[in-house]
Design a protein around this motif. Structure first.
Motif, PDB file in Angstrom:
ATOM      1  N   TYR A  90       9.762  -9.444   7.952  1.00 13.08           N
ATOM      2  CA  TYR A  90      11.198  -9.313   7.638  1.00 13.08           C
ATOM      3  C   TYR A  90      12.082 -10.331   8.381  1.00 13.08           C
ATOM      4  CZ  TYR A  90      10.050  -4.598   5.736  1.00 13.08           C
ATOM      5  OH  TYR A  90       9.526  -3.539   5.052  1.00 13.08           O
ATOM      6  N   ASN A 104       5.285   0.140   8.254  1.00 10.79           N
ATOM      7  CA  ASN A 104       4.352  -0.765   8.896  1.00 10.79           C
ATOM      8  C   ASN A 104       5.177  -1.375  10.042  1.00 10.79           C
ATOM      9  OD1 ASN A 104       2.625  -2.733   9.714  1.00 10.79           O
ATOM     10  ND2 ASN A 104       2.555  -3.831   7.770  1.00 10.79           N
ATOM     11  N   ARG A 161      -1.980  -9.383  -6.200  1.00 14.17           N
ATOM     12  CA  ARG A 161      -0.631  -9.900  -5.972  1.00 14.17           C
ATOM     13  C   ARG A 161       0.401  -9.462  -7.026  1.00 14.17           C
ATOM     14  NH1 ARG A 161      -0.315  -9.333  -2.228  1.00 14.17           N
ATOM     15  NH2 ARG A 161       1.412 -10.709  -1.681  1.00 14.17           N
ATOM     16  N   LEU A 191      10.617  -9.356  -2.081  1.00 12.90           N
ATOM     17  CA  LEU A 191      11.548  -9.245  -0.951  1.00 12.90           C
ATOM     18  C   LEU A 191      12.171 -10.612  -0.647  1.00 12.90           C
ATOM     19  CD1 LEU A 191       9.221  -7.056   1.305  1.00 12.90           C
ATOM     20  CD2 LEU A 191      11.445  -6.305   0.441  1.00 12.90           C
ATOM     21  N   ASN A 194      12.202   0.771   5.574  1.00 16.20           N
ATOM     22  CA  ASN A 194      10.772   0.818   5.242  1.00 16.20           C
ATOM     23  C   ASN A 194      10.184   2.156   5.706  1.00 16.20           C
ATOM     24  OD1 ASN A 194       7.803  -0.687   6.665  1.00 16.20           O
ATOM     25  ND2 ASN A 194       8.090   0.015   4.582  1.00 16.20           N
ATOM     26  N   GLY A 212       3.326 -10.082  -5.584  1.00 14.44           N
ATOM     27  CA  GLY A 212       3.299  -9.216  -4.403  1.00 14.44           C
ATOM     28  C   GLY A 212       4.701  -8.773  -4.019  1.00 14.44           C
ATOM     29  N   TRP A 234       8.071  -4.606  10.113  1.00 15.29           N
ATOM     30  CA  TRP A 234       6.998  -5.413   9.525  1.00 15.29           C
ATOM     31  C   TRP A 234       7.278  -6.870   9.900  1.00 15.29           C
ATOM     32  CZ3 TRP A 234       6.843  -7.797   4.101  1.00 15.29           C
ATOM     33  CH2 TRP A 234       5.576  -8.360   3.860  1.00 15.29           C
ATOM     34  N   LYS A 289       5.844  -9.033  -1.256  1.00 15.54           N
ATOM     35  CA  LYS A 289       6.337 -10.065  -0.351  1.00 15.54           C
ATOM     36  C   LYS A 289       7.240 -11.056  -1.078  1.00 15.54           C
ATOM     37  CE  LYS A 289       4.226 -12.019   3.724  1.00 15.54           C
ATOM     38  NZ  LYS A 289       2.948 -12.237   4.402  1.00 15.54           N
ATOM     39  N   TYR A 299       4.422   1.830   1.014  1.00 16.75           N
ATOM     40  CA  TYR A 299       3.442   2.846   1.452  1.00 16.75           C
ATOM     41  C   TYR A 299       3.774   4.236   0.912  1.00 16.75           C
ATOM     42  CZ  TYR A 299       1.683  -0.798   4.503  1.00 16.75           C
ATOM     43  OH  TYR A 299       1.160  -1.981   4.975  1.00 16.75           O
ATOM     44  N   SER A 322      -0.263  -2.989  -4.254  1.00 17.23           N
ATOM     45  CA  SER A 322      -1.248  -3.460  -3.265  1.00 17.23           C
ATOM     46  C   SER A 322      -1.917  -2.330  -2.486  1.00 17.23           C
ATOM     47  CB  SER A 322      -0.570  -4.387  -2.255  1.00 17.23           C
ATOM     48  OG  SER A 322      -0.220  -5.598  -2.872  1.00 17.23           O
ATOM     49  N   LYS A 323      -1.120  -1.433  -1.913  1.00 14.44           N
ATOM     50  CA  LYS A 323      -1.665  -0.476  -0.941  1.00 14.44           C
ATOM     51  C   LYS A 323      -2.221   0.770  -1.620  1.00 14.44           C
ATOM     52  CE  LYS A 323       0.300  -3.292   2.112  1.00 14.44           C
ATOM     53  NZ  LYS A 323      -0.278  -4.097   3.149  1.00 14.44           N
ATOM     54  N   ASP A 362      11.877  -0.835   1.116  1.00 18.89           N
ATOM     55  CA  ASP A 362      10.497  -1.283   0.925  1.00 18.89           C
ATOM     56  C   ASP A 362       9.600  -0.040   0.908  1.00 18.89           C
ATOM     57  OD1 ASP A 362       7.914  -2.199   1.162  1.00 18.89           O
ATOM     58  OD2 ASP A 362       8.367  -3.707   2.678  1.00 18.89           O
TER      59      ASP A 362
HETATM   60  C1  LIG Z   1       5.851  -3.044   4.822  1.00 21.75           C
HETATM   61  C2  LIG Z   1       5.244  -4.001   3.871  1.00 21.75           C
HETATM   62  N1  LIG Z   1       5.987  -4.486   2.871  1.00 21.75           N
HETATM   63  C3  LIG Z   1       5.502  -5.363   1.991  1.00 21.75           C
HETATM   64  C4  LIG Z   1       4.197  -5.799   2.071  1.00 21.75           C
HETATM   65  C5  LIG Z   1       3.726  -6.817   1.068  1.00 21.75           C
HETATM   66  O1  LIG Z   1       2.810  -6.346   0.181  1.00 21.75           O
HETATM   67  P1  LIG Z   1       2.232  -7.247  -0.974  1.00 21.75           P
HETATM   68  O2  LIG Z   1       0.764  -7.308  -0.760  1.00 21.75           O
HETATM   69  O3  LIG Z   1       2.579  -6.517  -2.243  1.00 21.75           O
HETATM   70  O4  LIG Z   1       2.880  -8.567  -0.932  1.00 21.75           O
HETATM   71  C6  LIG Z   1       3.384  -5.346   3.104  1.00 21.75           C
HETATM   72  C7  LIG Z   1       2.015  -5.859   3.254  1.00 21.75           C
HETATM   73  O5  LIG Z   1       1.404  -5.845   4.303  1.00 21.75           O
HETATM   74  C8  LIG Z   1       3.911  -4.409   4.020  1.00 21.75           C
HETATM   75  O6  LIG Z   1       3.168  -3.933   5.030  1.00 21.75           O
END
Ligand SMILES: Cc1ncc(COP(=O)(O)O)c(C=O)c1O
Length: 400
Positions: free
Chosen positions: A128, A175, A247, A104, A171, A99, A125, A101, A207, A238-239, A204
């Motif tokens: 962070y 989000n 993941r 990062l 970002n 992921g 988000w 996540k 999106y 993911s999105k 990041d």
């Molecule tokens: C801004 C942002 N970055 C990263 C992620 C992480 O995404 P992943 O599912 O790939 O870990 C998210 C997930 O909600 C997100 O909103």
């Protein structure tokens, strides 16, 4: 508990997950609850991607892989970065994790020393600041306000930078606000970074593909090539491909940083799931047309939600460029009392009363660092959105 680490006491659990859990509990107890807290598309993963995963299982691709990803996926990521972002990267400059996540987190763990600062634009988000704290750094929040549609200004960025600044986390689309930076807006920020050669940027781009009204996505290394050597471009499947459970996330950047991130991963989780990696190869190299189909649906929902929320008393909802979130201000509701007798002192009180009295779960703005607001995820059916927004209108109409 004395047994637990000091580091743990520096962080809090994810408030977005807390809201989702609370809504699920109420639902399980038989309450009529509509959850607008989800951070994932409500669509299924496309069939061609599922087939690629099944084929990978049948072909026995079920063993450990290289720690930071299979060569086929790294190659697909390089091609994607060229195709979509006009960025040149080689596979040695790419790392793949569990992921976005984890990617990062690896980057922060690999670079932060005690006292190092990371500039985080708010609203942010939720993960962070806590990731920075877990990695031993200090989050420095740079506020963006509704006046600039929640986009950070060059002046606010400049003011947040100190000699201890190591990273800016950028970002777009964002989000929780859905705000997307235009080329010129982003150039304003990269110009500031050019004046501070010790500051790197972690972009990041999760999106990237979820943008509306012909908005053109752009990313720092593309807007300012002089920042290429100090940019980490983070993205994932993911999105855009409705693959949150698989993941897979990735990053591209300078080789030395990429190697350091792989070192962290080698001593923690090792490779991301082998089958998911093959599914991600198909996501990035296979047909892309469903992204436009999904976006048309998301755009319609965004317009529906923005219109209905703006019709609620005391609520002001800007029209965001992307993601699947809107972030209305509820300044006009603060200080009032709900029909159920709750004092709406702040956005957390608003969200709690809304859930208890009307069965609508949203995430309050303080969780994202900017109040008084709340976040709505419109990654749910039109019918649920209409019903939820009608209940929000009723709730606001009942405030005295
Ligand atoms: C801004 C942002 N970055 C990263 C992620 C992480 O995404 P992943 O599912 O790939 O870990 C998210 C997930 O909600 C997100 O909103």
């Amino acid at each position: 508990m004395a047994f637990l680490s000091d580091t743990l006491s520096r962080v809090k659990p994810s408030p977005t997950i807390a809201v989702t859990t609370k809504a699920a509990e109420l639902k399980a107890a038989g309450k009529d609850v509509i959850g607008l807290g989800a951070g994932e598309p409500d669509f299924d993963t496309p069939q061609n991607i599922k087939e690629a995963a099944k084929a990978a299982i049948d072909a026995g691709k079920t063993k450990y892989t290289a720690v930071d990803g299979i060569p086929e996926l790294k190659k697909a990521i390089c091609a994607k970065l060229k195709r979509d972002n006009d960025l040149d990267y080689t596979p040695a400059q790419v790392t793949i994790g569990t992921g976005g996540k984890q990617v990062l987190y690896n980057a922060l763990m690999a670079t932060l020393n005690a006292g190092d600062e990371v500039v985080i634009p708010a609203p942010y988000w939720v993960s962070y600041p806590d990731m920075v704290l877990l990695a031993g750094g200090e989050p420095v929040i740079a506020e963006a306000t509704a006046a600039t549609a929640y986009k950070l200004t060059p002046e606010a960025l400049e003011a947040a930078i100190t000699p201890r600044t190591k990273w800016l986390i950028f970002n777009s689309p964002s989000n929780p606000t859905g705000a997307g930076y235009t080329w010129d807006e982003l150039k304003g920020l990269t110009d500031v970074l050019l004046r501070h050669p010790h500051v790197w940027v972690m972009s990041d781009d999760m999106y990237e593909h979820l943008v509306y009204d012909d908005f053109k996505f752009c990313t720092p290394a593309q807007v300012e090539p002089a920042l290429y050597e100090r940019t980490l471009t983070v993205n994932g499947v993911s999105k855009a491909y409705a693959m949150t459970g698989w993941r897979i996330g990735y990053a591209a950047g300078p080789v030395e940083l990429i190697k350091a991130m792989g070192k962290i991963q080698s001593q923690s989780t090792s490779n991301p799931c082998s089958v998911s990696q093959w599914a991600a190869v198909e996501a990035l190299t296979g047909p892309q047309d469903y992204i436009a189909t999904n976006n048309a649906l998301f755009q319609r929902r965004r317009d529906l939600v923005v219109e209905m929320l703006n019709a609620a008393e005391g609520v002001e909802c800007p029209v965001p460029e992307g993601a699947f979130y809107v972030y209305p201000s509820i300044a006009g509701c603060i200080g009032k009392t709900s029909a159920g007798g709750a004092h709406i002192a702040d956005d957390e009180a608003f969200a709690t009363a809304l859930l208890e009295e009307k069965g609508v779960a949203v995430v309050f703005g303080a969780a994202f660092g900017t109040s008084p607001c709340f976040r709505v995820s419109y990654a749910t059916s039109d019918a649920a959105l209409k019903e939820a927004c009608t209940r929000i209108q009723d709730f606001c109409a009942g405030l005295r």
